[in-house]
Design a protein around this motif. Structure first.
Motif, mmCIF file in Angstrom:
data_model
loop_
_atom_site.group_PDB
_atom_site.id
_atom_site.type_symbol
_atom_site.label_atom_id
_atom_site.label_comp_id
_atom_site.label_asym_id
_atom_site.label_seq_id
_atom_site.Cartn_x
_atom_site.Cartn_y
_atom_site.Cartn_z
ATOM 1 N N ASP A 1 0.830 -1.215 0.000
ATOM 2 C CA ASP A 1 0.000 0.000 0.000
ATOM 3 C C ASP A 1 0.861 1.261 0.000
ATOM 4 O O ASP A 1 0.713 2.148 0.840
ATOM 5 N N LEU A 2 1.775 1.314 -0.986
ATOM 6 C CA LEU A 2 2.653 2.467 -1.151
ATOM 7 C C LEU A 2 2.230 3.254 -2.393
ATOM 8 O O LEU A 2 1.845 2.666 -3.405
ATOM 9 N N PRO A 3 2.302 4.581 -2.360
ATOM 10 C CA PRO A 3 1.832 5.390 -3.475
ATOM 11 C C PRO A 3 2.815 5.423 -4.636
ATOM 12 O O PRO A 3 4.034 5.303 -4.463
ATOM 13 N N LEU A 4 2.270 5.614 -5.829
ATOM 14 C CA LEU A 4 3.043 5.695 -7.060
ATOM 15 C C LEU A 4 2.628 6.947 -7.833
ATOM 16 O O LEU A 4 1.444 7.155 -8.102
ATOM 17 N N LEU A 5 3.600 7.774 -8.194
ATOM 18 C CA LEU A 5 3.365 8.934 -9.054
ATOM 19 C C LEU A 5 3.962 8.618 -10.417
ATOM 20 O O LEU A 5 5.125 8.242 -10.513
ATOM 21 N N PHE A 6 3.161 8.773 -11.477
ATOM 22 C CA PHE A 6 3.612 8.385 -12.817
ATOM 23 C C PHE A 6 3.414 9.546 -13.785
ATOM 24 O O PHE A 6 2.320 10.071 -13.943
ATOM 25 N N HIS A 7 4.503 9.939 -14.434
ATOM 26 C CA HIS A 7 4.457 10.962 -15.476
ATOM 27 C C HIS A 7 3.617 10.454 -16.644
ATOM 28 O O HIS A 7 3.770 9.314 -17.092
ATOM 29 N N ALA A 8 2.724 11.307 -17.149
ATOM 30 C CA ALA A 8 1.929 10.958 -18.334
ATOM 31 C C ALA A 8 1.612 12.227 -19.107
ATOM 32 O O ALA A 8 1.401 13.297 -18.514
ATOM 33 N N TRP A 9 1.537 12.091 -20.433
ATOM 34 C CA TRP A 9 1.314 13.280 -21.264
ATOM 35 C C TRP A 9 0.863 12.821 -22.648
ATOM 36 O O TRP A 9 1.416 11.879 -23.206
ATOM 37 N N TYR A 10 -0.123 13.495 -23.192
ATOM 38 C CA TYR A 10 -0.472 13.313 -24.600
ATOM 39 C C TYR A 10 0.259 14.386 -25.399
ATOM 40 O O TYR A 10 0.064 15.577 -25.164
ATOM 41 N N LYS A 11 1.107 13.957 -26.340
ATOM 42 C CA LYS A 11 1.913 14.898 -27.118
ATOM 43 C C LYS A 11 1.800 14.600 -28.611
ATOM 44 O O LYS A 11 1.638 13.454 -29.021
ATOM 45 N N THR A 12 1.945 15.666 -29.377
ATOM 46 C CA THR A 12 2.069 15.514 -30.829
ATOM 47 C C THR A 12 3.475 15.892 -31.289
ATOM 48 O O THR A 12 3.885 15.528 -32.395
ATOM 49 N N VAL A 13 4.205 16.628 -30.445
ATOM 50 C CA VAL A 13 5.594 16.987 -30.753
ATOM 51 C C VAL A 13 6.435 16.766 -29.495
ATOM 52 O O VAL A 13 5.908 16.676 -28.392
ATOM 53 N N GLU A 14 7.742 16.655 -29.684
ATOM 54 C CA GLU A 14 8.696 16.503 -28.583
ATOM 55 C C GLU A 14 8.339 15.335 -27.657
ATOM 56 O O GLU A 14 8.471 15.411 -26.439
#
Length: 263
Positions: free
Chosen positions: A133-146
């Motif tokens: 029961d440990l928290p997870l932070l996850f980077h997420a992004w919808y991109k069309t460039v870079e």
């Protein structure tokens, strides 16, 4: 409208490295936190502090030790999250998590751009976090460039959330995920979203509150990439009840950034 006297920032970096000592950076961060009225913050290292998204075992140990030093030096101000590379041997990674999360001062895990969030190489790590029961932070992004290779978008987060319904996930970057990302995670109650990402755009915080409810939206700035002032304004400019505002500014973070043993 009212402004809360307690504010927890759910997305903050300190860009320390072996060449850049952490103390001056942390002291500058604390100064800016105090100026902005930020009580406590999540603490994330720079995912590229080694110049790559794929750190070595030695670099991972350096990061874990440094985060522990910061937490010890300034108790109560930081909630440190260990950046984890899923390509390292799982035995090493799980041992590191046990030593520095289960038995140490680190709160949880952060994933950035190493593999897509639905890759099977994450499975032993997800299972460990879910079991304890440990928290997870996850980077997420919808991109069309870079777009980085292996940079997850919210649909990848949704797959992981479906497979691990008891895994507590904070998906980063509301403004990078936008409405499509909100809808990707809507049916998975174990996923929340932070309000950081790019510059503030009108309507996204309000829509997140409408679609996900006030229990699943957490204020986050992405400092020092973004300023506390503009990121605070995302929240203060939106009409919501006092109860909802308190949840977004600190209540949800208090529930999320905890270890299972701290319930």
């Amino acid at each position: 409208m009212g402004v809360s006297s307690l504010i927890i920032d759910s997305h903050l970096h300190v860009f320390f490295s072996k060449k850049q000592p952490w103390r001056p950076l942390v002291e500058e961060t604390l100064h800016h936190m105090d100026m902005a009225g930020i009580t406590q913050t999540c603490l994330l290292p720079d995912p590229q502090w080694t110049g790559t998204f794929y750190p070595s075992k030695d670099e991972m140990m350096f990061q874990a030790e440094t985060l522990s030093e910061i937490a010890s030096a300034f108790p109560g101000r930081f909630l440190p999250m260990l950046f984890i590379c899923p390509l390292l041997p799982h035995d090493f990674t799980l041992d590191l998590m046990e030593r520095y999360m289960m038995k140490g001062p680190l709160v949880g895990a952060k994933f950035h751009v190493s593999l897509y969030a639905d890759d099977d190489k994450y499975e032993p790590i997800y299972s460990f976090l879910e079991r304890h029961d440990l928290p997870l932070l996850f980077h997420a992004w919808y991109k069309t460039v870079e777009h980085y290779a292996y940079e997850s978008n919210p649909s990848h987060i949704a797959v992981a959330a479906r497979k691990h319904p008891n895994l507590r996930i904070l998906m980063a970057h509301l403004t990078g995920s936008k409405l499509r990302g909100i809808m990707d995670i809507k049916k998975y109650p174990n996923v929340s979203i932070d309000t950081s990402g790019s510059q503030p755009e009108e309507g996204y915080v309000q829509r997140a509150l409408e679609e996900l409810g006030p229990d699943r939206v957490l204020y986050g700035s992405d400092y020092p990439i973004r300023a506390f002032s503009t990121q605070r304004a995302r929240i203060e400019s939106v009409e919501m009840s006092k109860e909802a505002r308190e949840k977004v500014l600190y209540g949800n973070a208090q529930r999320f950034f905890r270890k299972g043993t701290e319930q």
